[in-house]
Motif scaffolding. Sequence first.
Motif, PDB file in Angstrom:
ATOM      1  N   ASN A  72       0.844  -1.195   0.000  1.00 26.03           N
ATOM      2  CA  ASN A  72       0.000   0.000   0.000  1.00 26.03           C
ATOM      3  C   ASN A  72       0.883   1.250   0.000  1.00 26.03           C
ATOM      4  OD1 ASN A  72      -2.673   1.059  -0.040  1.00 26.03           O
ATOM      5  ND2 ASN A  72      -2.410   1.712   2.088  1.00 26.03           N
ATOM      6  N   TRP A  73       1.764   1.309  -1.031  1.00 26.36           N
ATOM      7  CA  TRP A  73       2.716   2.405  -1.105  1.00 26.36           C
ATOM      8  C   TRP A  73       2.023   3.743  -1.322  1.00 26.36           C
ATOM      9  CZ3 TRP A  73       6.940   0.737   0.796  1.00 26.36           C
ATOM     10  CH2 TRP A  73       7.449  -0.523   0.471  1.00 26.36           C
ATOM     11  N   GLY A  74       2.657   4.775  -0.757  1.00 19.70           N
ATOM     12  CA  GLY A  74       2.233   6.141  -1.037  1.00 19.70           C
ATOM     13  C   GLY A  74       2.964   6.636  -2.270  1.00 19.70           C
ATOM     14  N   GLN A  75       3.555   7.801  -2.194  1.00 19.74           N
ATOM     15  CA  GLN A  75       4.267   8.374  -3.339  1.00 19.74           C
ATOM     16  C   GLN A  75       5.652   7.779  -3.506  1.00 19.74           C
ATOM     17  OE1 GLN A  75       4.272  12.630  -2.812  1.00 19.74           O
ATOM     18  NE2 GLN A  75       2.073  12.831  -3.221  1.00 19.74           N
ATOM     19  N   VAL A  76       6.260   7.337  -2.421  1.00 18.78           N
ATOM     20  CA  VAL A  76       7.621   6.791  -2.486  1.00 18.78           C
ATOM     21  C   VAL A  76       7.549   5.279  -2.565  1.00 18.78           C
ATOM     22  CG1 VAL A  76       9.846   6.654  -1.342  1.00 18.78           C
ATOM     23  CG2 VAL A  76       8.489   8.747  -1.186  1.00 18.78           C
ATOM     24  N   LYS A  77       8.289   4.697  -3.490  1.00 20.50           N
ATOM     25  CA  LYS A  77       8.341   3.254  -3.635  1.00 20.50           C
ATOM     26  C   LYS A  77       9.757   2.769  -3.407  1.00 20.50           C
ATOM     27  CE  LYS A  77       4.431   2.852  -6.817  1.00 20.50           C
ATOM     28  NZ  LYS A  77       3.954   2.285  -8.095  1.00 20.50           N
ATOM     29  N   LEU A  78       9.875   1.481  -3.233  1.00 22.59           N
ATOM     30  CA  LEU A  78      11.170   0.886  -2.951  1.00 22.59           C
ATOM     31  C   LEU A  78      12.077   0.980  -4.164  1.00 22.59           C
ATOM     32  CD1 LEU A  78      12.847  -0.833  -0.903  1.00 22.59           C
ATOM     33  CD2 LEU A  78      11.932  -2.848  -2.055  1.00 22.59           C
TER      34      LEU A  78
END
Length: 245
Positions: free
Chosen positions: A135-141
């Motif tokens: 359930n990522w926001g704007q930043v991803k891995l």
Amino acid sequence: MRRTLSDVTAGVSARHTGAALIICLFSALCCVSGQSAPGQEDACPPPLWVQFHKNCYTLVSVTSKNSLSIEPARQLCKDIGADIISIGSKEENSFLVRTFKGQWKGPTEVLLGMFYDSDDNSLKWFDNSEVNFFNWGQVKLGDNDLNTCVKMNTQNGLWDVTDCDSATESAALCKYTSKENHTFDKKTVMITVIATFTVIALVLSIVVVFLHKKRNWSSGLHRAEVLPYRDDAILVDTMEREDYA
């Protein structure tokens, strides 16, 4: 052969002892069969724990002076028989957000029990749950985030990445699966009942043997009172009577 009062008392005592032991065993078995099934409302003891499906959750708060990083937070959960939180679905994520807003009133962010495994370049849960939801926001891995942990915003439920070494929180969100715990509890109780039954059977056997020997001993004394003469004395008396005749 007449039965003495001690014989009757011994028999009654043996029957009563056996009946009492059987009742105790039956009660123990009823306790096992009457345990709460996994997933019932009383599987997670309120108010410290809340339940969602077969899982139980609790928020363990600490002072800001004793803020937790990922490993101490996980250890705190393990100390109470759980593990740091894992989230497997959108419904579970939404449930946690609702609970934070309505009940826990906790911090705005909590660490999730997720880490980056450099061996196969993938994210994994500490409790070995399947990773099938994000359930990522704007930043991803990113591809090079080897020391990455994950945190959740408790107000909107969005996830974000954070550095495992520098990430701290004022509360640990812990989770355990009630099904696993109840299975273990029921198995433990069943083993205890079997062991108890074995002991009861052994004690009952000893009591029965003791009472049987006591009855035979009492019967022997009674026969001794009825027949005061020895066998050789009876034989001599018989021979004297034949000679006189």
